[in-house]
Design an enzyme around this catalytic site. Sequence first.
Site, mmCIF file in Angstrom:
data_model
loop_
_atom_site.group_PDB
_atom_site.id
_atom_site.type_symbol
_atom_site.label_atom_id
_atom_site.label_comp_id
_atom_site.label_asym_id
_atom_site.label_seq_id
_atom_site.Cartn_x
_atom_site.Cartn_y
_atom_site.Cartn_z
ATOM 1 N N SER A 163 -9.439 -1.143 7.283
ATOM 2 C CA SER A 163 -8.927 -0.988 5.913
ATOM 3 C C SER A 163 -8.209 -2.184 5.316
ATOM 4 C CB SER A 163 -7.997 0.217 5.847
ATOM 5 O OG SER A 163 -8.761 1.377 5.760
ATOM 6 N N LYS A 199 0.869 -1.189 0.000
ATOM 7 C CA LYS A 199 0.000 0.000 0.000
ATOM 8 C C LYS A 199 0.900 1.230 0.000
ATOM 9 C CE LYS A 199 -3.752 1.867 2.915
ATOM 10 N NZ LYS A 199 -4.536 1.594 4.132
ATOM 11 N N SER A 211 -9.557 1.440 3.176
ATOM 12 C CA SER A 211 -8.746 2.252 2.310
ATOM 13 C C SER A 211 -7.704 1.455 1.521
ATOM 14 C CB SER A 211 -8.019 3.324 3.127
ATOM 15 O OG SER A 211 -7.135 2.719 4.046
HETATM 16 N N1 GLN Z 1 -12.902 3.636 6.889
HETATM 17 C C1 GLN Z 1 -12.206 3.965 8.092
HETATM 18 C C2 GLN Z 1 -11.767 5.411 8.065
HETATM 19 O O1 GLN Z 1 -12.014 6.044 7.095
HETATM 20 C C3 GLN Z 1 -11.014 3.069 8.290
HETATM 21 C C4 GLN Z 1 -9.843 3.422 7.456
HETATM 22 C C5 GLN Z 1 -8.625 2.613 7.794
HETATM 23 O O2 GLN Z 1 -8.701 1.554 8.413
HETATM 24 N N2 GLN Z 1 -7.479 3.130 7.412
HETATM 25 O O3 GLN Z 1 -11.220 5.919 8.971
#
Ligand code: GLN
Length: 486
Positions: A177, A78, A153
């Site tokens: 994520s 990532k 994400s």
């Molecule tokens: N969807 C969650 C957020 O926007 C989790 C994102 C993540 O785990 N990086 O914070």
Amino acid sequence: MTELWRLTLVEAGQGLRKKEFSALELVEACLERLKATEPLVDACLTVLEEPARRRAAELDAAGWDPQKPLWGLPLTLKDVFCLSGAPTTAGSRILEGWKPPYEATVVKRLKQAGAIIVAKTNCDEFAMGSSTEFSAFKPTKNPWNLQRVPGGSSGGAAASVAARQTPGAFGTDTGGSIRQPAALCGCVGLKPTYGRVSRYGIVAYGSSFDQAGPLARSAADCALLLAATAGPDGLDSTASLHPVDDYVGAAEKKPGELTLGLPRELWEGDFAPETGQTLDEAKRRLTAAGVKLKELSLPSLRFSVAAYYVLASAEASTNLARYDGVRYGRRAPGPEDLRDLYVRSRTEGLGPEVRRRILLGTFVLSSGYYDAYFRKAAQVRRLIQQDWQAALQRCDLLLAPVSSVQAWPLGAFIDDPLTTYQLDMMTLPLNLAGGPGLSLPAGLGADGLPVGVQLLGRAFDEAALLAAGRTLERLLPPVGEPPLAA
Ligand code: GLN
């Protein structure tokens, strides 16, 4: 010979060891598959074609090495992991063009174990989002349906693994994520216990939640990647000293008796019909195979979304203060004065979701509101941790859905942040509790899109999670390969 890009990490590792093919042949096969599928899925931000080839050739020249458990295996990262000399954007314009002079501990360990980094994958800006549509560069598409989001994400990582670009990937999970995109793309995703894997060299979002972990196609593959990266790190004081278990051995264990607790708060509520039907069928299969399912209640979980978005935004607002065009990040050209430089650098460099989080985080930390919001949310976090520990005394592991819906159409919720936040309801409790979670495919819905379940465990007991994951993989219907016309 089967197409090499189809192999899982364990299968590819065996083939390399037996010299059925070389590291370079495997990398070439993955690069070719990547090039064929990338125009469809847009999973990657940087492809490291030449460095990957060079590394594979070096490994081949040195010969297979039993000390390197990931010898010759192609992976992606990532784009929040610092890989020295390669661009690292965290999906943001403000970091565009930046090449870190140092390397994340995860990356260093993967390389030491013999892995080959093939690409950096797309993600929501600074890992804030659930659909990868908040990447400043492009949205990634779900390989199962190119009009749908891959989740987020770490959507680039999940789409890449599902599209068979590489057999494994590394992502981060602050509030789901890794697990949610894995579920929406039909892969396996492991969020380790907070502190199990070093955060050094990972672009920070919410430092008390951020945790790196693998996405792959089986629990055994995730075990291999966790084993290579877990453990203390002198460069990260929050990397735990807790002993590292034999994860690979755990994922090979014969299945024993299993009692799984079903948190009522995560199983009630509205599910999309295809999701609900697939989850009901999964529960039926597990029960029929002798897995005991036991309903439990963790009342504090109802406050997970509110508590998480207060705490994570607060941490984000402080972590992102450094991107001001002076200390870090792209500087707006031709500023009138210092104030103009700060305002324009941040306005031009940061996207709408990130700005929303900074505003929210600054608000909940401001004097006069701190007690009402931040302190309350921190207290709720403690309650969730207590409920979590109590629940895990009554069963081996918890079992929950990952998402109440399947991959949604691109753009569907782009202007509706509250709905998107609420869709995180099933993944956030684990991050607030701090433990490990493993997301596994539970089958395809009637609409042909993958549905996932997650096993949730005690802090630092990834071994139990991986062993149970292996059992569930045998009992739940496999999702197979997405029908990509590459
Ligand atoms: N969807 C969650 C957020 O926007 C989790 C994102 C993540 O785990 N990086 O914070």
